[in-house]
Design a protein around this motif. Structure first.
Motif, short mmCIF file in Angstrom:
data_model
loop_
_atom_site.label_atom_id
_atom_site.label_comp_id
_atom_site.label_asym_id
_atom_site.label_seq_id
_atom_site.Cartn_x
_atom_site.Cartn_y
_atom_site.Cartn_z
N ASP A 179 0.81 -1.21 0.00
CA ASP A 179 0.00 0.00 0.00
C ASP A 179 0.85 1.26 0.00
OD1 ASP A 179 -2.23 -1.60 0.02
OD2 ASP A 179 -2.62 -1.41 2.16
N LEU A 180 2.10 1.15 0.46
CA LEU A 180 3.03 2.27 0.42
C LEU A 180 3.76 2.39 -0.92
CD1 LEU A 180 4.67 1.90 3.97
CD2 LEU A 180 3.09 3.70 3.23
N GLY A 181 3.43 1.46 -1.86
CA GLY A 181 4.04 1.51 -3.18
C GLY A 181 5.29 0.68 -3.33
N ARG A 182 5.60 -0.15 -2.32
CA ARG A 182 6.78 -1.01 -2.42
C ARG A 182 6.46 -2.22 -3.32
NH1 ARG A 182 9.46 0.66 2.35
NH2 ARG A 182 8.76 2.81 2.64
N THR A 183 7.49 -2.87 -3.78
CA THR A 183 7.36 -4.02 -4.67
C THR A 183 7.91 -5.25 -3.98
OG1 THR A 183 7.72 -2.53 -6.55
CG2 THR A 183 7.88 -4.91 -6.98
N MET A 184 7.20 -6.38 -4.10
CA MET A 184 7.64 -7.62 -3.47
C MET A 184 7.58 -8.77 -4.48
SD MET A 184 6.06 -7.85 0.36
CE MET A 184 6.66 -6.78 1.66
N LEU A 185 8.64 -9.58 -4.46
CA LEU A 185 8.63 -10.88 -5.12
C LEU A 185 8.68 -11.92 -4.02
CD1 LEU A 185 9.38 -9.16 -7.61
CD2 LEU A 185 10.88 -11.02 -8.32
N ILE A 186 7.72 -12.83 -4.02
CA ILE A 186 7.62 -13.83 -2.96
C ILE A 186 7.55 -15.21 -3.58
CG2 ILE A 186 6.17 -14.75 -1.11
CD1 ILE A 186 5.24 -11.94 -0.50
N ALA A 187 8.47 -16.09 -3.19
CA ALA A 187 8.38 -17.50 -3.55
C ALA A 187 7.78 -18.24 -2.36
CB ALA A 187 9.75 -18.07 -3.87
N SER A 188 6.76 -19.04 -2.61
CA SER A 188 6.08 -19.72 -1.50
C SER A 188 5.48 -21.03 -1.97
CB SER A 188 4.98 -18.83 -0.93
OG SER A 188 4.28 -19.49 0.09
N HIS A 189 5.45 -22.00 -1.04
CA HIS A 189 4.76 -23.26 -1.29
C HIS A 189 3.29 -23.15 -0.89
CE1 HIS A 189 8.93 -24.93 -1.14
NE2 HIS A 189 8.44 -25.68 -2.10
N SER A 190 2.93 -22.10 -0.17
CA SER A 190 1.59 -21.99 0.41
C SER A 190 0.62 -21.34 -0.57
CB SER A 190 1.64 -21.17 1.71
OG SER A 190 0.35 -20.84 2.13
#
Length: 213
Positions: A179-190
């Motif tokens: 919501d603050l405009g940051r970017t995330m790449l997330i690897a997950s098994h879930s």
């Protein structure tokens, strides 16, 4: 939204084993992007190449227009969790993060304390990391990734080992960064983590990346 990361025709092999096969994808700024796939599918290797921790054989990885491995050794202004963070077991969580922060000079005492508090740990605790539960270690890893308040997060299985309360709290934290405009790449098994958090989803299968959402 503008693309923050552009990966073009990236391949990586170890001997005769091809781990990344002509990966081409872009990730927009200000969103959470999920990557799913089985163990050994290539997710962690892709993240290591993206962070500048491992050279790729062919292609280009550009972050904010700078090619990793050519224009810069690693991306600017990013925080990461790659595999299991190697904390010093006989020091407190705060001291571990202080050691890391001193290497770059980008996070001061107040930044470290804020990050530790945000993940639900006590910055004044003297407990050594060797006595931390798995969930506490994972919270500390997240604190390490956020303490410099970066604009880009590259997170490999960041929610593993957390209990139900911890999952809810860290999901809320991640969404607040988006919501603050940051970017995330997330690897997950879930599947649940991906469904709750991610704006886009790609699947890695035997080194090939395909968008599924």
């Amino acid at each position: 939204m503008q693309d923050l990361i552009e990966i073009r025709g990236v391949s990586k092999s170890f001997g005769t084993a091809s781990v990344l096969k002509d990966v081409t994808v872009s990730f927009a700024e200000g969103a959470i992007h999920g990557i799913v796939g089985r163990n050994g599918s290539g997710k962690t290797v892709l993240f290591k190449c993206l962070c500048g921790l491992m050279p790729y054989d062919t292609g280009e990885i550009a972050v904010r227009g700078e090619v990793v491995g050519r224009d810069t050794e690693m991306p600017r202004d990013f925080g990461a969790i790659i595999e299991n963070p190697g904390f010093l077991p006989h020091y407190s969580g705060y001291k571990n993060l202080k050691f890391l922060a001193d290497l770059t000079g980008h996070a001061g005492r107040d930044d470290i304390r804020k990050a530790i508090t945000l993940v639900g740990l006590d910055p004044d605790s003297k407990k050594h990391v060797r006595k931390y539960s798995l969930g506490m270690r994972q919270r500390l890893a997240i604190a390490q990734a956020i303490m410099e308040s970066p604009s880009l997060f590259i997170l490999d299985e960041p929610l593993s080992g957390l209990d139900k309360r911890g999952l809810a709290e860290m999901r809320e934290l991640f969404l607040s960064y988006r919501d603050l405009g940051r970017t995330m790449l997330i690897a997950s098994h879930s599947t649940e983590d991906i469904d709750v958090l991610c704006d886009t989803v790609h699947e890695m299968d035997e080194g090939r990346l395909t968008r599924v959402r």
